[in-house]
Design a protein around this motif. Structure first.
Motif, PDB file in Angstrom:
ATOM      1  N   TYR A   4       0.844  -1.197   0.000  1.00 48.25           N
ATOM      2  CA  TYR A   4       0.000   0.000   0.000  1.00 48.25           C
ATOM      3  C   TYR A   4       0.877   1.244   0.000  1.00 48.25           C
ATOM      4  CZ  TYR A   4      -3.479   3.377   1.618  1.00 48.25           C
ATOM      5  OH  TYR A   4      -4.296   4.468   1.743  1.00 48.25           O
ATOM      6  N   GLY A   5       0.533   2.238  -0.835  1.00 50.26           N
ATOM      7  CA  GLY A   5       1.311   3.467  -0.919  1.00 50.26           C
ATOM      8  C   GLY A   5       0.509   4.721  -0.633  1.00 50.26           C
ATOM      9  N   GLY A   6      -0.730   4.579  -0.228  1.00 50.64           N
ATOM     10  CA  GLY A   6      -1.608   5.719  -0.025  1.00 50.64           C
ATOM     11  C   GLY A   6      -2.766   5.631  -1.011  1.00 50.64           C
ATOM     12  N   THR A   7      -3.661   6.602  -0.974  1.00 52.82           N
ATOM     13  CA  THR A   7      -4.826   6.589  -1.848  1.00 52.82           C
ATOM     14  C   THR A   7      -4.401   6.680  -3.306  1.00 52.82           C
ATOM     15  OG1 THR A   7      -6.082   7.681  -0.107  1.00 52.82           O
ATOM     16  CG2 THR A   7      -7.039   7.695  -2.317  1.00 52.82           C
ATOM     17  N   GLY A   8      -4.745   5.681  -4.075  1.00 51.31           N
ATOM     18  CA  GLY A   8      -4.428   5.662  -5.498  1.00 51.31           C
ATOM     19  C   GLY A   8      -2.980   5.352  -5.828  1.00 51.31           C
ATOM     20  N   LEU A   9      -2.181   4.960  -4.819  1.00 51.38           N
ATOM     21  CA  LEU A   9      -0.759   4.689  -5.035  1.00 51.38           C
ATOM     22  C   LEU A   9      -0.407   3.282  -4.566  1.00 51.38           C
ATOM     23  CD1 LEU A   9       0.608   8.028  -3.565  1.00 51.38           C
ATOM     24  CD2 LEU A   9       0.443   7.455  -5.980  1.00 51.38           C
ATOM     25  N   VAL A  10       0.551   2.659  -5.238  1.00 56.27           N
ATOM     26  CA  VAL A  10       1.078   1.376  -4.793  1.00 56.27           C
ATOM     27  C   VAL A  10       2.594   1.437  -4.784  1.00 56.27           C
ATOM     28  CG1 VAL A  10      -0.874  -0.042  -5.538  1.00 56.27           C
ATOM     29  CG2 VAL A  10       0.981   0.406  -7.124  1.00 56.27           C
ATOM     30  N   LEU A  11       3.189   0.712  -3.858  1.00 54.39           N
ATOM     31  CA  LEU A  11       4.642   0.545  -3.803  1.00 54.39           C
ATOM     32  C   LEU A  11       4.967  -0.815  -4.393  1.00 54.39           C
ATOM     33  CD1 LEU A  11       5.403   1.855  -0.228  1.00 54.39           C
ATOM     34  CD2 LEU A  11       6.423   2.719  -2.322  1.00 54.39           C
ATOM     35  N   CYS A  12       5.832  -0.830  -5.380  1.00 49.96           N
ATOM     36  CA  CYS A  12       6.237  -2.084  -6.021  1.00 49.96           C
ATOM     37  C   CYS A  12       7.680  -2.371  -5.664  1.00 49.96           C
ATOM     38  CB  CYS A  12       6.085  -1.982  -7.534  1.00 49.96           C
ATOM     39  SG  CYS A  12       4.406  -1.630  -8.046  1.00 49.96           S
ATOM     40  N   MET A  20       7.216   3.854  -6.418  1.00 50.17           N
ATOM     41  CA  MET A  20       5.859   4.318  -6.119  1.00 50.17           C
ATOM     42  C   MET A  20       5.168   4.597  -7.446  1.00 50.17           C
ATOM     43  SD  MET A  20       3.716   5.757  -3.511  1.00 50.17           S
ATOM     44  CE  MET A  20       4.838   6.176  -2.242  1.00 50.17           C
ATOM     45  N   PHE A  21       3.995   3.990  -7.636  1.00 49.85           N
ATOM     46  CA  PHE A  21       3.271   4.109  -8.895  1.00 49.85           C
ATOM     47  C   PHE A  21       1.880   4.662  -8.623  1.00 49.85           C
ATOM     48  CE2 PHE A  21       0.706   2.339 -12.390  1.00 49.85           C
ATOM     49  CZ  PHE A  21       1.439   2.800 -13.467  1.00 49.85           C
ATOM     50  N   VAL A  23      -1.709   4.780  -9.669  1.00 52.58           N
ATOM     51  CA  VAL A  23      -2.567   3.893 -10.443  1.00 52.58           C
ATOM     52  C   VAL A  23      -3.509   4.686 -11.345  1.00 52.58           C
ATOM     53  CG1 VAL A  23      -4.303   2.060 -10.267  1.00 52.58           C
ATOM     54  CG2 VAL A  23      -2.422   2.141  -8.649  1.00 52.58           C
ATOM     55  N   GLN A  24      -4.027   5.814 -10.854  1.00 52.44           N
ATOM     56  CA  GLN A  24      -4.997   6.593 -11.622  1.00 52.44           C
ATOM     57  C   GLN A  24      -4.353   7.293 -12.814  1.00 52.44           C
ATOM     58  OE1 GLN A  24      -6.437   8.964  -8.406  1.00 52.44           O
ATOM     59  NE2 GLN A  24      -7.991   7.474  -7.811  1.00 52.44           N
ATOM     60  N   GLN A  25      -3.183   7.904 -12.590  1.00 58.84           N
ATOM     61  CA  GLN A  25      -2.509   8.619 -13.671  1.00 58.84           C
ATOM     62  C   GLN A  25      -1.579   7.718 -14.479  1.00 58.84           C
ATOM     63  OE1 GLN A  25      -0.591  12.139 -12.192  1.00 58.84           O
ATOM     64  NE2 GLN A  25      -2.416  12.833 -11.105  1.00 58.84           N
ATOM     65  N   ARG A  26      -1.369   6.494 -13.983  1.00 58.11           N
ATOM     66  CA  ARG A  26      -0.498   5.507 -14.634  1.00 58.11           C
ATOM     67  C   ARG A  26       0.902   6.061 -14.891  1.00 58.11           C
ATOM     68  NH1 ARG A  26      -4.279   2.119 -18.796  1.00 58.11           N
ATOM     69  NH2 ARG A  26      -5.955   1.786 -17.313  1.00 58.11           N
ATOM     70  N   LYS A  27       1.482   6.621 -13.815  1.00 59.04           N
ATOM     71  CA  LYS A  27       2.852   7.126 -13.947  1.00 59.04           C
ATOM     72  C   LYS A  27       3.648   6.860 -12.680  1.00 59.04           C
ATOM     73  CE  LYS A  27       2.483  11.883 -12.402  1.00 59.04           C
ATOM     74  NZ  LYS A  27       2.804  13.258 -12.718  1.00 59.04           N
ATOM     75  N   LEU A  28       4.956   6.870 -12.852  1.00 64.05           N
ATOM     76  CA  LEU A  28       5.896   6.664 -11.763  1.00 64.05           C
ATOM     77  C   LEU A  28       5.980   7.936 -10.934  1.00 64.05           C
ATOM     78  CD1 LEU A  28       7.903   4.357 -10.986  1.00 64.05           C
ATOM     79  CD2 LEU A  28       9.628   5.685 -12.155  1.00 64.05           C
ATOM     80  N   VAL A  29       5.816   7.814  -9.609  1.00 66.02           N
ATOM     81  CA  VAL A  29       5.863   8.973  -8.715  1.00 66.02           C
ATOM     82  C   VAL A  29       7.233   9.103  -8.059  1.00 66.02           C
ATOM     83  CG1 VAL A  29       4.844  10.021  -6.659  1.00 66.02           C
ATOM     84  CG2 VAL A  29       3.396   8.807  -8.284  1.00 66.02           C
ATOM     85  N   GLY A  30       7.847   7.967  -7.684  1.00 69.51           N
ATOM     86  CA  GLY A  30       9.139   8.014  -7.017  1.00 69.51           C
ATOM     87  C   GLY A  30       9.829   6.673  -7.080  1.00 69.51           C
ATOM     88  N   GLU A  31      11.134   6.705  -6.798  1.00 67.62           N
ATOM     89  CA  GLU A  31      11.955   5.500  -6.846  1.00 67.62           C
ATOM     90  C   GLU A  31      13.055   5.622  -5.802  1.00 67.62           C
ATOM     91  OE1 GLU A  31      14.893   3.876 -10.226  1.00 67.62           O
ATOM     92  OE2 GLU A  31      12.821   4.188 -10.886  1.00 67.62           O
ATOM     93  N   LEU A  32      13.359   4.526  -5.109  1.00 70.41           N
ATOM     94  CA  LEU A  32      14.365   4.547  -4.056  1.00 70.41           C
ATOM     95  C   LEU A  32      15.137   3.237  -4.062  1.00 70.41           C
ATOM     96  CD1 LEU A  32      15.561   5.890  -1.472  1.00 70.41           C
ATOM     97  CD2 LEU A  32      13.718   4.780  -0.203  1.00 70.41           C
ATOM     98  N   SER A  33      16.461   3.329  -4.123  1.00 67.83           N
ATOM     99  CA  SER A  33      17.299   2.135  -4.057  1.00 67.83           C
ATOM    100  C   SER A  33      17.341   1.620  -2.622  1.00 67.83           C
ATOM    101  CB  SER A  33      18.722   2.454  -4.513  1.00 67.83           C
ATOM    102  OG  SER A  33      18.727   2.766  -5.873  1.00 67.83           O
ATOM    103  N   THR A  34      17.037   0.337  -2.452  1.00 69.12           N
ATOM    104  CA  THR A  34      17.020  -0.289  -1.131  1.00 69.12           C
ATOM    105  C   THR A  34      17.527  -1.722  -1.246  1.00 69.12           C
ATOM    106  OG1 THR A  34      14.795  -1.202  -1.381  1.00 69.12           O
ATOM    107  CG2 THR A  34      14.954   0.999  -0.417  1.00 69.12           C
ATOM    108  N   PRO A  35      17.964  -2.291  -0.128  1.00 72.73           N
ATOM    109  CA  PRO A  35      18.149  -3.746  -0.103  1.00 72.73           C
ATOM    110  C   PRO A  35      16.772  -4.405  -0.272  1.00 72.73           C
ATOM    111  CG  PRO A  35      19.182  -2.686   1.803  1.00 72.73           C
ATOM    112  CD  PRO A  35      18.356  -1.657   1.117  1.00 72.73           C
ATOM    113  N   PRO A  36      16.694  -5.703  -0.478  1.00 71.59           N
ATOM    114  CA  PRO A  36      15.383  -6.358  -0.612  1.00 71.59           C
ATOM    115  C   PRO A  36      14.491  -6.099   0.608  1.00 71.59           C
ATOM    116  CG  PRO A  36      17.123  -7.845  -1.283  1.00 71.59           C
ATOM    117  CD  PRO A  36      17.799  -6.639  -0.705  1.00 71.59           C
ATOM    118  N   VAL A  37      13.296  -5.567   0.370  1.00 70.47           N
ATOM    119  CA  VAL A  37      12.379  -5.136   1.435  1.00 70.47           C
ATOM    120  C   VAL A  37      11.448  -6.280   1.824  1.00 70.47           C
ATOM    121  CG1 VAL A  37      10.485  -3.551   1.977  1.00 70.47           C
ATOM    122  CG2 VAL A  37      12.487  -2.727   0.736  1.00 70.47           C
TER     123      VAL A  37
END
Length: 96
Positions: A4-12, A20-21, A23-37
């Motif tokens: 879950y990423g918030g209203t209308g958002l998903v974390l992949c 962070m994507f 869903v409604q606008q079908r665009k990438l909102v943010g990206e963050l390099s992390t170890p496997p979550v």
């Protein structure tokens, strides 16, 4: 995995980053390099997020701008935000 990423958002989750994507606008909102979550923990206001990895905790804001990274030699088990905005997490041996 999808979180879950918030209203209308998903974390992949991918192997080396979180995305962070919108869903409604079908665009990438943010990206963050992390170890496997393993887990994602949002604060009550949905302004800060903690990504719990096997041996690390990564804290960022809702736009996935990294704030802090904590590396642990012992496995991270769980975590939670308190009312004052402090993130508390547990390892196999400690509460930090």
């Amino acid at each position: 995995a999808i979180f879950y990423g918030g209203t209308g958002l998903v974390l992949c989750k991918s192997e080396d980053k979180m995305v962070m994507f919108d869903v409604q606008q079908r665009k990438l909102v943010g990206e963050l390099s992390t170890p496997p979550v393993k887990y994602v923990v949002w604060n009550a206001e949905m302004t800060m997020v903690a990504f719990l990895c096997k041996h690390a905790v990564v804290i960022s804001n809702k736009k996935l701008t990294q704030s802090h990274t904590i590396h642990e030699s012992i496995r991270v088990k769980s975590g939670a935000w308190d009312d004052s905005g402090v993130f508390l997490y547990t390892t196999l041996n400690h509460i930090k």
